[in-house]
Design a protein around this motif. Structure first.
Motif, PDB file in Angstrom:
ATOM      1  N   UNK A 183       0.981  -1.041  -0.043  1.00 42.87           N
ATOM      2  CA  UNK A 183      -0.147  -0.052   0.042  1.00 42.87           C
ATOM      3  C   UNK A 183       0.826   1.291   0.044  1.00 42.87           C
ATOM      4  N   UNK A 184       1.861   1.104   0.847  1.00 42.83           N
ATOM      5  CA  UNK A 184       2.707   2.448   0.816  1.00 42.83           C
ATOM      6  C   UNK A 184       3.789   2.750  -0.263  1.00 42.83           C
ATOM      7  N   UNK A 185       4.505   1.528  -0.620  1.00 40.44           N
ATOM      8  CA  UNK A 185       5.441   1.624  -1.559  1.00 40.44           C
ATOM      9  C   UNK A 185       4.807   1.589  -3.024  1.00 40.44           C
ATOM     10  N   UNK A 186       3.839   1.091  -3.230  1.00 44.38           N
ATOM     11  CA  UNK A 186       3.153   0.693  -4.500  1.00 44.38           C
ATOM     12  C   UNK A 186       3.984  -0.043  -5.371  1.00 44.38           C
ATOM     13  N   UNK A 187       4.333   0.372  -6.588  1.00 41.93           N
ATOM     14  CA  UNK A 187       5.140  -0.411  -7.653  1.00 41.93           C
ATOM     15  C   UNK A 187       6.677  -0.491  -7.146  1.00 41.93           C
ATOM     16  N   UNK A 188       7.178   0.302  -6.211  1.00 40.02           N
ATOM     17  CA  UNK A 188       8.417  -0.177  -5.633  1.00 40.02           C
ATOM     18  C   UNK A 188       8.354  -1.186  -4.571  1.00 40.02           C
ATOM     19  N   UNK A 189       7.435  -2.004  -4.429  1.00 45.87           N
ATOM     20  CA  UNK A 189       7.315  -3.132  -3.418  1.00 45.87           C
ATOM     21  C   UNK A 189       7.213  -4.408  -4.388  1.00 45.87           C
ATOM     22  N   UNK A 190       8.010  -5.329  -3.831  1.00 49.92           N
ATOM     23  CA  UNK A 190       8.008  -6.587  -4.669  1.00 49.92           C
ATOM     24  C   UNK A 190       6.480  -7.298  -4.888  1.00 49.92           C
ATOM     25  N   UNK A 191       6.280  -7.827  -5.855  1.00 45.54           N
ATOM     26  CA  UNK A 191       5.144  -8.665  -5.950  1.00 45.54           C
ATOM     27  C   UNK A 191       5.368 -10.137  -6.017  1.00 45.54           C
ATOM     28  N   UNK A 192       6.749 -10.152  -6.451  1.00 49.06           N
ATOM     29  CA  UNK A 192       7.180 -11.856  -6.312  1.00 49.06           C
ATOM     30  C   UNK A 192       7.753 -11.963  -4.959  1.00 49.06           C
ATOM     31  N   UNK A 193       7.014 -12.627  -3.945  1.00 45.43           N
ATOM     32  CA  UNK A 193       7.184 -13.014  -2.743  1.00 45.43           C
ATOM     33  C   UNK A 193       7.106 -14.448  -2.183  1.00 45.43           C
ATOM     34  N   UNK A 194       8.065 -15.184  -1.704  1.00 44.64           N
ATOM     35  CA  UNK A 194       8.051 -16.287  -1.208  1.00 44.64           C
ATOM     36  C   UNK A 194       8.581 -16.377   0.239  1.00 44.64           C
ATOM     37  N   UNK A 195       7.640 -17.187   0.925  1.00 46.20           N
ATOM     38  CA  UNK A 195       7.961 -17.253   2.275  1.00 46.20           C
ATOM     39  C   UNK A 195       8.287 -18.839   2.718  1.00 46.20           C
TER      40      UNK A 195
END
Length: 157
Positions: A106-118
């Motif tokens: 929400x805060x960083x929008x496109x500057x935050x990764x969408x490819x996230x694995x846990x």
């Protein structure tokens, strides 16, 4: 940029597995430096996760889990399935990495990764102690090997 973040409390036995993995990978990178790969020990700080993830393309988080499964069970889950909104609290301890995934987007929008694995490793013990239980240590070594391979493949891409 590939960012790997280990989470947990290293003085609570198996809760420190994410920190153990992060420190092992940091040592790996000292021996084999890679451009565009970062590894952090975020401890229990969700805010640290959110800010270190900013600007990365791929994010991997490693932490302990307590689901009732067999100790050492490894779960690999897309971050989108674990992100959760933060209910306001009175301490930063209340803001965990799963909250960081939702807030960071929400805060960083496109500057935050969408490819996230846990990677979650089922804990056997969460009492005070500095050592991982044997099943968690063995599983941590498997995750480390997987992530070393990911680092190498990412560096070659």
């Amino acid at each position: 940029m590939l960012t790997i973040i280990g989470c947990g409390n290293p003085v609570r036995s198996d809760d420190g597995v994410g920190v153990f993995v992060a420190r092992s990978l940091q040592a790996y990178l000292v021996e084999r430096p890679r451009d565009h790969v970062r590894v952090f020990d975020a401890g229990t700080g969700g805010m640290e996760v959110m800010f270190q993830a900013r600007g990365t393309r791929k994010l991997v988080i490693v932490d302990a889990a307590r689901t009732g499964s067999e100790a050492g069970a490894i779960f690999q889950v897309p971050g989108s399935e674990l992100a959760s909104d933060h209910a306001p609290g009175y301490t930063l301890h209340d803001f965990r990495w799963d909250h960081a995934l939702a807030a960071g987007k929400r805060i960083f929008r496109e500057d935050f990764p969408t490819d996230v694995a846990v990677y979650l490793i089922e804990a056997a013990r969460l009492d005070f102690g500095l050592e991982l239980s044997e099943p968690v240590r063995l599983s941590a070594q498997k995750v480390i090997a997987d992530l070393e391979q990911m680092i190498d493949e990412y560096a070659e891409a």
